[in-house]
Design an enzyme around this catalytic site. Sequence first.
Site, PDB file in Angstrom:
ATOM      1  N   GLU A 263       0.950  -1.149  -0.063  1.00  0.00           N
ATOM      2  CA  GLU A 263      -0.015   0.082   0.006  1.00  0.00           C
ATOM      3  C   GLU A 263       0.868   1.141  -0.050  1.00  0.00           C
ATOM      4  O   GLU A 263       1.470   1.751   1.004  1.00  0.00           O
ATOM      5  CB  GLU A 263      -0.778   0.039   1.263  1.00  0.00           C
ATOM      6  CG  GLU A 263      -2.170   0.639   1.274  1.00  0.00           C
ATOM      7  CD  GLU A 263      -2.040   2.001   1.655  1.00  0.00           C
ATOM      8  OE1 GLU A 263      -1.842   3.179   1.103  1.00  0.00           O
ATOM      9  OE2 GLU A 263      -2.110   2.393   2.900  1.00  0.00           O
ATOM     10  N   CYS A 297      -1.678   9.147   2.360  1.00  0.00           N
ATOM     11  CA  CYS A 297      -1.252   8.437   1.056  1.00  0.00           C
ATOM     12  C   CYS A 297      -2.831   8.957   0.295  1.00  0.00           C
ATOM     13  O   CYS A 297      -2.686   8.758  -1.003  1.00  0.00           O
ATOM     14  CB  CYS A 297      -1.327   7.234   1.186  1.00  0.00           C
ATOM     15  SG  CYS A 297      -2.283   5.994   2.050  1.00  0.00           S
TER      16      CYS A 297
HETATM   17  C1  UN1 Z   1      -2.646   6.235   4.637  1.00  0.00           C
HETATM   18  O1  UN1 Z   1      -2.549   7.398   4.556  1.00  0.00           O
HETATM   19  O2  UN1 Z   1      -1.701   5.302   4.532  1.00  0.00           O
HETATM   20  O3  UN1 Z   1      -8.617   7.309   3.861  1.00  0.00           O
HETATM   21  C2  UN1 Z   1      -4.121   5.433   5.193  1.00  0.00           C
HETATM   22  C3  UN1 Z   1      -7.886   7.695   4.515  1.00  0.00           C
HETATM   23  C4  UN1 Z   1      -7.647   7.002   5.813  1.00  0.00           C
HETATM   24  C5  UN1 Z   1      -6.527   5.972   5.734  1.00  0.00           C
HETATM   25  C6  UN1 Z   1      -5.072   6.532   5.286  1.00  0.00           C
HETATM   26  N1  UN1 Z   1      -8.680   6.331   6.254  1.00  0.00           N
HETATM   27  O4  UN1 Z   1      -7.633   8.751   4.312  1.00  0.00           O
END
Ligand code: UN1
Length: 510
Positions: A263, A297
């Site tokens: 991921e 992310c």
């Molecule tokens: C991440 O930044 O690795 O969808 C995860 C989102 C959060 C998870 C982000 N629930 O922004």
Amino acid sequence: MQPKEFLRKLGLKAKNAGTWTGQQSLTGSARSIQSYSPVDGQLIGSVTTTTRDQYEQVITCAQEAFKVWRDMPAPKRGEIVRQYGDVLRQYKDPLGRLVSYEMGKSLQEGYGEVQEMIDICDFAVGLSRQLYGLTMHSERPAHRMYEQWHPLGIVGIISAFNFPVAVWSWNACIAWVCGDVCVWKASEKTPLCSIACQLLFQKVLKANNLPEGISCIINGDYKVGEMMTKDGRVPLVSATGSTRMGKTVGKTVAERLGRSLLELGGNNAIIVTPSADLKIVLTGAVFGAVGTAGQRCTTTRRLIVHSSMYNDVKNALAGAYKQLRIGDPLDANNHVGPLIDKGAVQNYLNAIEAVKKAGGTMVVDGGVLEGPGYESGCYVKPCVAEAQNSWDIVQHETFAPILYIMKYDTIEEAIAMQNGVPQGLSSAIMTGNLREAERFLSVAGSDCGIANVNIGTSGAEIGGAFGGEKETGGGRESGSDSWKAYMRRQTNTINYSESVPLAQGIKFDF
Ligand code: UN1
């Protein structure tokens, strides 16, 4: 509440957190990781790094625990995860505060992360009674065919600083109900968050007289992670972080034909169409771009706006950014906290330089904040720049609150721009037009793992499978049927006839 107080509530001794393996507190490591808060620059505590010998002890401990854990019925494992959810409910306040203090995200988001952990516990409890396999009709008489799902063994989890507790729990809680045991290498930027989670889970294991090796921790930098990626005793490595890190992890695990679940980076865009509701656009884009100081992310990095409303959106954004309050994330009045460290601040400054050099114009200026409250040197101004999608800097993920805004004329062009980056995590379209929305969601539409309509790119719910395509790595974590990645599938054929008919009509008489 002072840091000392929430650290104490979580069982962490300030300045000397120690090394936990899930089995016992190990000694003998010469090196330690100091955890400094980006909020005020203070040293919160230190954690000793895992040596090769300690790693061996951790793996032995995990292997032993697996033998006990895999024999427990899945719903009983679910009961353990349910109890963890209860403990998290009880400790939501101090853990949320620690997340906010060690990582720098707003307290609301710190609590939000713990809430995600609680939610994934609930999800995993339900799942523990639903690890379904299929049955098939055999082509042979008096034969039965079915498949069952068995745990893999040790699941290695490598997590990033930006979600120091939630992303681990998406992996660990699902892996646990599947019957796996976990070894967690958290980011060396947020080691105390991982130790706090571990201590809370150990409470549950202890109360149920279960081996502590069901959950283990290893501490350190990429070299410690490498012990796991190279280790054939770890059948699955789930890694969250940069594309650069993921390419190394993926390659190393693949060399030994292990499995990896990646991921990685995103470069997420929102397409703003002429029929979009401007209020929704602003909330989605501003939260998406500045939430977690642009360090998700799923952060919105690009805003692709129809030329007919480009100026309106640009001006509205500039107005909204003026309202943003930047400062101590534990103060509920502030929207934006610090970046994780000075290295991240430098990357932010370099990106602004690069966009200007490429010919970009700043709509909202950036810069590093100085003065009272900003002593850590990690507070920066969220900024907006007019840019071109093809520019090298726009094609890269910079983990900072920099939003690139660009124009489009036709929906085909907008979708091509949205897809025209190496990453494929999250995407969104803001529209009141059904045709446009469906086109965006169609096979010829967004190429991302997440595609939203009238919702920003961040803030995904745990119930869906989370992850993305292309350089985002292809992995799926959290909800839906992501659990299958944590198990091995076995196809079973049982013959209850009195002969041995062969498949494909083959005869073999002797
Ligand atoms: C991440 O930044 O690795 O969808 C995860 C989102 C959060 C998870 C982000 N629930 O922004």
